[in-house]
Design a protein around this motif. Structure first.
Motif, short mmCIF file in Angstrom:
data_model
loop_
_atom_site.label_atom_id
_atom_site.label_comp_id
_atom_site.label_asym_id
_atom_site.label_seq_id
_atom_site.Cartn_x
_atom_site.Cartn_y
_atom_site.Cartn_z
N ALA A 1 -60.19 -40.56 -21.88
CA ALA A 1 -61.58 -40.12 -21.85
C ALA A 1 -62.37 -40.90 -20.80
CB ALA A 1 -62.21 -40.32 -23.23
N SER B 1 -65.73 -34.89 -21.90
CA SER B 1 -64.72 -35.85 -22.36
C SER B 1 -65.21 -36.63 -23.58
CB SER B 1 -64.29 -36.81 -21.25
OG SER B 1 -65.32 -37.03 -20.35
N LEU C 1 -63.27 -36.60 -27.04
CA LEU C 1 -62.89 -37.88 -27.64
C LEU C 1 -63.28 -37.89 -29.13
CD1 LEU C 1 -61.74 -40.69 -27.07
CD2 LEU C 1 -64.08 -41.46 -26.61
N SER D 1 -61.10 -35.46 -31.07
CA SER D 1 -59.74 -35.96 -31.24
C SER D 1 -59.65 -36.96 -32.38
CB SER D 1 -59.24 -36.63 -29.96
OG SER D 1 -59.29 -35.73 -28.89
N HIS E 1 -58.05 -29.41 -20.45
CA HIS E 1 -57.65 -30.79 -20.72
C HIS E 1 -57.11 -31.05 -22.11
CE1 HIS E 1 -59.86 -31.38 -16.96
NE2 HIS E 1 -59.10 -32.47 -16.83
N LEU F 1 -56.32 -42.27 -26.28
CA LEU F 1 -57.47 -41.37 -26.22
C LEU F 1 -58.62 -41.96 -25.43
CD1 LEU F 1 -57.53 -39.89 -29.83
CD2 LEU F 1 -57.28 -38.61 -27.70
N PHE G 1 -55.38 -34.53 -23.76
CA PHE G 1 -55.88 -35.22 -24.94
C PHE G 1 -54.85 -35.21 -26.06
CE2 PHE G 1 -59.92 -35.40 -22.90
CZ PHE G 1 -60.59 -36.44 -23.53
#
Ligand SMILES: Nc1ncnc2c1ncn2[C@@H]1O[C@H](COP(=O)(O)OP(=O)(O)OP(=O)(O)O)[C@@H](O)[C@H]1O
Ligand SMILES: [Mg+2]
Lengths: 218, 261
Positions: free
Chosen positions: A173, A185, A189, A192, A9, A169, A13
């Motif tokens: 998520a 996730s 998150l 990120s 993923h 984002l 992202f």
């Protein structure tokens, strides 16, 4: 934690992070411009306008971004104005940030001493030249820490963009959490946002240090 | 009759309700050095600030080279380019180095050519002994060095006259001399100047005329040897006495026998 899931993923992202930081950047740049204009109007006490600006600053700083976005995205459709999600996000962030940046820059302007202004005037500078060459450089140097704090605050505020259906984002998520991989996730998150904010924070820390070395700021 | 660079007629200045200058008249000839002395709060700084347009006046008129700078529509930035002013507090721009500080006015306000102004600035810096500090920032200079740069910055505008407001008052004693020497040099060259100072020995040495102000008016105006030897008013005598006392005290503090008269 499922590493394969995370790796799979990363592109998703990445794309969302790109959207988030683009919106944040546009909104923050705009809020700096709005803040500068407002701070100057208040500094010079431009009649009438400066009261209007004071009201704007209170409004923008004392209402949540989520409410501001709702108003732009849903409220305005009632009177026939349809704004795209991206536009709403940037305008909303700039509206919120403008008030904060105005206060930051104004505190910088207030820190420039009267003697500085008078010595600028006494070498024959016009008002505009005085602002440009003497007042603003010193004011901005003083305002850097506050501008830094506002910038990071505004990047974090972008997490509410998902409520107007922008695939940022937070949105991505939340989507994945619904599928059940909430640990992964969540983790992505957090990472990120860290990846986005750390360089910004580092940039400002170095800027502040350089200003201090040049004898500017506090 | 020599031409007057500055003429002040019936100047009244108030802050709010309170009038602090009450109808002051003063002429300054070309090349004349006028030293303004008087007790704290008598309006010396205010007088200089009115001449430079930093304070609006309530009544009266000021002429620079025969032209009124207080009535009609005044372009203050143009007037100020003709009147150099140096303040008590070090007022250099902290974000610019010495050379940039000096060039700002001539380049931006006067629109002169960089090569020309830079050459002039270097010559002036050399004269005050600071050419090797032209790339330094104000924070790297001593108080005396900053004040010398501030003087050069004002001179580089090629002003008609210079105003000095207690430029050595915040300096450490050992730096006072280097700044006063620069001003003495200017006097020798024939610069028109108004100087507010508490350095009485310097006032004696530099002045063509001493103005004694008290309570917002000129109480005495005389050649320095006349004023310091035979002050005409009781107020001036009292004021000068406080200085003699201070000098004696200074000598006692220094514990230097030869110092006493
Ligand atoms: N901005 C101002 N607002 C109100 N009153 C002021 C202001 N500036 C000066 N004054 C008053 O005007 C009077 C003259 O002040 P000024 O600074 O000209 O005195 P001065 O002769 O320069 O004194 P010093 O030797 O202490 O520098 C003082 O009573 C002072 O309190
Ligand atoms: Mg004073």
């Amino acid at each position: 934690m499922d590493i394969d899931y995370i790796v799979a993923h990363i592109p998703m992202f990445g794309k969302a992070a790109f959207l988030t930081i683009s919106l944040a950047l546009a909104g923050i740049l705009l809020s700096l411009l709005i803040g500068l204009a407002c701070a100057l109007v208040r500094y010079f006490r431009v009649p009438l306008l400066h009261r209007l600006i004071a009201a704007y600053i209170e409004l923008s700083r004392n209402t949540p971004l989520m409410i501001q976005l709702f108003f732009l995205y849903y409220g305005l459709t009632r009177v026939g104005i349809m704004l795209e999600g991206v536009t709403c996000a940037i305008v909303g962030l700039a509206f919120l940030g403008g008030g904060y940046m105005a206060e930051a820059i104004r505190s910088g302007l207030d820190a420039v001493g009267r003697v500085q202004i008078e010595s600028g005037l006494s070498i024959g500078l016009s008002r505009l030249q005085l602002i440009r060459y003497v007042v603003l450089p010193q004011a901005m140097a003083v305002a850097v820490p506050a501008i830094a704090a506002n910038t990071i605050f505004l990047i974090k505020e972008t997490s509410v963009f998902s409520i107007i259906a922008l695939p940022d984002l937070m949105y991505v998520a939340k989507d994945l959490m619904k599928e059940g991989n909430s640990n992964e996730s969540n983790f992505m998150l957090v990472v990120s946002y860290l990846v986005l904010i750390l360089p910004v924070s580092l940039f400002f820390t170095r800027l502040e240090r350089r200003m201090r070395r040049a004898g500017l700021g506090h | 009759m020599a031409q007057h660079v500055l003429e002040i007629r019936n100047l009244h200045k108030s802050f709010g309700e309170r009038e602090v200058i009450h109808g002051l008249d003063l002429d300054v000839r070309k090349g004349e050095v006028v030293v303004v002395i008087g007790p704290s709060g008598c309006g010396k700084s205010t007088l200089l600030r009115c001449i430079n347009g930093l304070e609006p006046i309530q009544q009266g008129e000021i002429f620079l080279n025969g032209k009124s700078i207080t009535s009609g529509k005044i372009k203050w930035n143009l007037v100020r380019q003709q009147i150099g002013m140096v303040f008590q507090s070090y007022d250099l721009f902290p974000h610019m180095n010495v050379m940039e500080n000096i060039l700002l006015g001539p380049l931006k306000a006067q629109g002169r050519r960089r090569e020309e102004v830079e050459a002039e600035a270097e010559a002036l810096l050399a004269r005050v002994g600071l050419l090797d500090r032209k790339d330094s920032f104000p924070s790297q200079l001593s108080g005396g060095q900053k004040q010398r740069v501030a003087i050069v910055r004002a001179l580089c505008m090629k002003p008609e006259m210079m105003l000095f407001d207690e430029v050595t008052a915040s300096l450490d004693p050992e730096m006072v001399r280097e700044v006063l020497d620069v001003i003495l040099g200017l006097a020798d060259e024939g610069m028109t100047m108004m100087i507010v100072t508490h350095e009485m020995a310097f006032a004696k040495a530099v002045a063509d005329r001493v103005i004694f102000m008290d309570g917002g008016v000129v109480v005495e105006s005389a050649r320095p040897e006349v004023f310091f030897e035979t002050p005409q008013t009781e107020r001036a005598r009292k004021f000068l006495n406080t200085f003699q006392f201070r000098e004696v005290r200074h000598c006692l503090d220094e514990d230097d026998e030869d110092c006493l008269p």
